[in-house]
Write an enzyme that holds these catalytic residues in place. Structure first.
Site, PDB file in Angstrom:
ATOM      1  N   ARG A 164      16.741  -3.038  -2.383  1.00  0.00           N
ATOM      2  CA  ARG A 164      15.268  -3.750  -2.982  1.00  0.00           C
ATOM      3  C   ARG A 164      16.004  -4.403  -4.332  1.00  0.00           C
ATOM      4  NH1 ARG A 164      12.422  -0.091  -2.075  1.00  0.00           N
ATOM      5  NH2 ARG A 164      11.640  -0.866  -0.218  1.00  0.00           N
ATOM      6  N   HIS A 200       0.824  -1.177   0.139  1.00  0.00           N
ATOM      7  CA  HIS A 200      -0.064   0.015   0.126  1.00  0.00           C
ATOM      8  C   HIS A 200       0.881   1.363  -0.204  1.00  0.00           C
ATOM      9  CE1 HIS A 200      -2.908  -2.988   1.279  1.00  0.00           C
ATOM     10  NE2 HIS A 200      -3.907  -2.169   0.699  1.00  0.00           N
ATOM     11  N   ASN A 201       2.271   1.141  -0.249  1.00  0.00           N
ATOM     12  CA  ASN A 201       3.000   2.087  -0.350  1.00  0.00           C
ATOM     13  C   ASN A 201       3.308   2.525  -1.769  1.00  0.00           C
ATOM     14  OD1 ASN A 201       5.754   3.602  -0.692  1.00  0.00           O
ATOM     15  ND2 ASN A 201       6.063   2.734   1.505  1.00  0.00           N
ATOM     16  N   LYS A 254      19.270   4.726  -8.035  1.00  0.00           N
ATOM     17  CA  LYS A 254      18.960   4.112  -6.724  1.00  0.00           C
ATOM     18  C   LYS A 254      18.514   2.552  -7.036  1.00  0.00           C
ATOM     19  CE  LYS A 254      15.652   3.701  -3.171  1.00  0.00           C
ATOM     20  NZ  LYS A 254      14.128   3.831  -2.615  1.00  0.00           N
ATOM     21  N   PHE A 271      11.589   7.919  -1.589  1.00  0.00           N
ATOM     22  CA  PHE A 271      10.344   8.079  -0.533  1.00  0.00           C
ATOM     23  C   PHE A 271      10.999   7.655   0.555  1.00  0.00           C
ATOM     24  CE2 PHE A 271       9.835   3.515   0.276  1.00  0.00           C
ATOM     25  CZ  PHE A 271      10.372   3.026  -0.885  1.00  0.00           C
ATOM     26  N   GLY A 272       9.982   7.761   1.732  1.00  0.00           N
ATOM     27  CA  GLY A 272      10.706   7.237   3.259  1.00  0.00           C
ATOM     28  C   GLY A 272      11.688   8.030   3.751  1.00  0.00           C
ATOM     29  N   TYR A 273      12.982   7.238   4.065  1.00  0.00           N
ATOM     30  CA  TYR A 273      14.088   7.767   4.573  1.00  0.00           C
ATOM     31  C   TYR A 273      15.227   8.119   3.497  1.00  0.00           C
ATOM     32  CZ  TYR A 273      12.163   6.184   8.931  1.00  0.00           C
ATOM     33  OH  TYR A 273      11.302   5.645  10.250  1.00  0.00           O
ATOM     34  N   ASP A 290       8.996  -6.461   2.669  1.00  0.00           N
ATOM     35  CA  ASP A 290       9.106  -5.625   3.893  1.00  0.00           C
ATOM     36  C   ASP A 290      10.452  -5.006   3.968  1.00  0.00           C
ATOM     37  OD1 ASP A 290       7.433  -5.151   6.196  1.00  0.00           O
ATOM     38  OD2 ASP A 290       9.183  -6.005   7.253  1.00  0.00           O
ATOM     39  N   LYS A 339       7.104   2.368  -3.077  1.00  0.00           N
ATOM     40  CA  LYS A 339       7.498   0.869  -3.100  1.00  0.00           C
ATOM     41  C   LYS A 339       6.922   0.040  -4.477  1.00  0.00           C
ATOM     42  CE  LYS A 339       7.598  -1.233   1.220  1.00  0.00           C
ATOM     43  NZ  LYS A 339       7.110  -2.282   1.965  1.00  0.00           N
TER      44      LYS A 339
HETATM   45  P1  ITT Z   1       3.631  -1.908   2.788  1.00  0.00           P
HETATM   46  O1  ITT Z   1       3.720  -2.831   3.782  1.00  0.00           O
HETATM   47  O2  ITT Z   1       2.196  -1.821   2.366  1.00  0.00           O
HETATM   48  O3  ITT Z   1       4.421  -2.431   1.609  1.00  0.00           O
HETATM   49  P2  ITT Z   1       4.913   0.123   4.130  1.00  0.00           P
HETATM   50  O4  ITT Z   1       5.305   1.443   3.862  1.00  0.00           O
HETATM   51  O5  ITT Z   1       4.063  -0.134   5.631  1.00  0.00           O
HETATM   52  O6  ITT Z   1       4.149  -0.484   3.001  1.00  0.00           O
HETATM   53  P3  ITT Z   1       6.897  -1.598   5.459  1.00  0.00           P
HETATM   54  O7  ITT Z   1       6.020  -2.005   6.531  1.00  0.00           O
HETATM   55  O8  ITT Z   1       7.923  -2.531   4.597  1.00  0.00           O
HETATM   56  O9  ITT Z   1       6.028  -0.890   4.218  1.00  0.00           O
HETATM   57  O10 ITT Z   1       7.706  -0.236   5.836  1.00  0.00           O
HETATM   58  C1  ITT Z   1       9.081  -0.060   5.256  1.00  0.00           C
HETATM   59  C2  ITT Z   1       9.313   1.352   5.748  1.00  0.00           C
HETATM   60  O11 ITT Z   1      10.773   1.539   5.321  1.00  0.00           O
HETATM   61  C3  ITT Z   1       8.882   2.386   4.448  1.00  0.00           C
HETATM   62  O12 ITT Z   1       7.659   2.806   5.083  1.00  0.00           O
HETATM   63  C4  ITT Z   1      10.119   3.256   4.456  1.00  0.00           C
HETATM   64  O13 ITT Z   1       9.849   4.397   5.060  1.00  0.00           O
HETATM   65  C5  ITT Z   1      11.194   2.613   4.696  1.00  0.00           C
HETATM   66  N1  ITT Z   1      11.871   2.095   3.359  1.00  0.00           N
HETATM   67  C6  ITT Z   1      11.863   0.979   3.128  1.00  0.00           C
HETATM   68  N2  ITT Z   1      12.496   0.842   1.994  1.00  0.00           N
HETATM   69  C7  ITT Z   1      12.791   2.208   1.401  1.00  0.00           C
HETATM   70  C8  ITT Z   1      13.555   3.048   0.708  1.00  0.00           C
HETATM   71  O14 ITT Z   1      14.093   2.298  -0.498  1.00  0.00           O
HETATM   72  N3  ITT Z   1      14.041   4.100   0.717  1.00  0.00           N
HETATM   73  C9  ITT Z   1      13.407   4.945   1.693  1.00  0.00           C
HETATM   74  N4  ITT Z   1      12.755   4.246   2.761  1.00  0.00           N
HETATM   75  C10 ITT Z   1      12.446   2.890   2.781  1.00  0.00           C
END
Ligand code: ITT
Length: 200
Positions: A187, A16-17, A181, A158-160, A75, A20
């Protein structure tokens, strides 16, 4: 394992991200017909396991069994050496219900200041699981090492991504072109293993 994937096969991307989902589609290189968990209205299962592998399997299994299609789940998370691997599997949860990653990145910076450590080493992990409906499940893991830099830089990814600079590089993942990346990320490394096991 006998299970293989055919070109053009329908596969559910059990995430749901949106960040990703884009990377998963790019890494699969148009080999499959990707359907998102969101478009199928699949529920987001609780991540009750204590490892990346455990949670990836749980997500892939839930999506495959609910949809009747092969599902792929990721994950992943950021681990900081000086914080004993935190946030790790709690990476998404550090951003809170609003998925506020500016807040989560600040939290990482504050925790490092609190403990007074100069060690900025960190790594990302991605566990990728492919599950067949009510059938087998394959899981692999990839990792990329690097260092944290503050303040956050770049608005890609995204994310960090804006605080993570991979070893050997000068730019954060947030500053890099997506293709750069995708050539070195945790990944991408996990995908290499999946490809070797399933498609080649
Ligand atoms: P899904 O479970 O629906 O796939 P989620 O965002 O909750 O979505 P996770 O539980 O695996 O997924 O959380 C992983 C978190 O780690 C994600 O939300 C990012 O903030 C971080 N993360 C993972 N891969 C990353 C990346 O390539 N770049 C930056 N942050 C990343």
């Amino acid at each position: 394992m006998k299970a293989k994937l055919d070109k053009g096969q329908k596969i559910v991307a059990a995430t749901h991200n949106p960040g990703k989902a884009v990377e998963i589609a790019a890494l699969l290189e148009g080999r499959f017909e990707i359907i998102t968990a969101k478009s199928l209205n699949l529920p987001e299962p609780d991540e009750t396991e204590s490892t990346f592998v455990g949670n990836a399997v749980l997500k892939a299994r839930a999506a495959a069994d609910a949809s009747g299609l092969v599902a792929i789940a990721d994950d992943s998370g950021l681990s900081v050496a000086a914080l004993d691997g935190a946030p790790g599997i709690f990476s998404a949860r550090w951003a809170g219900p609003d998925k506020d990653f500016a807040h989560a990145m600040k939290k990482v910076e504050e925790r490092l200041e609190e403990i007074g450590s100069d060690d900025r080493s960190a790594w990302f992990t991605s566990a990728l699981a492919v599950a067949w409906p009510h059938g087998p499940c394959l899981v692999v893991e990839g990792r990329v090492d690097g260092r944290l830099t503050f303040p956050p830089k770049g608005d890609r990814g995204f994310g960090y991504d804006p605080i993570f600079t991979p070893d050997g590089g000068e730019q954060t993942f947030g500053e890099m072109e997506p293709t750069e990346k995708d050539a070195i990320s945790h990944r991408a490394r996990a995908f290499e293993k999946l490809k070797a096991a399933l498609f080649d």
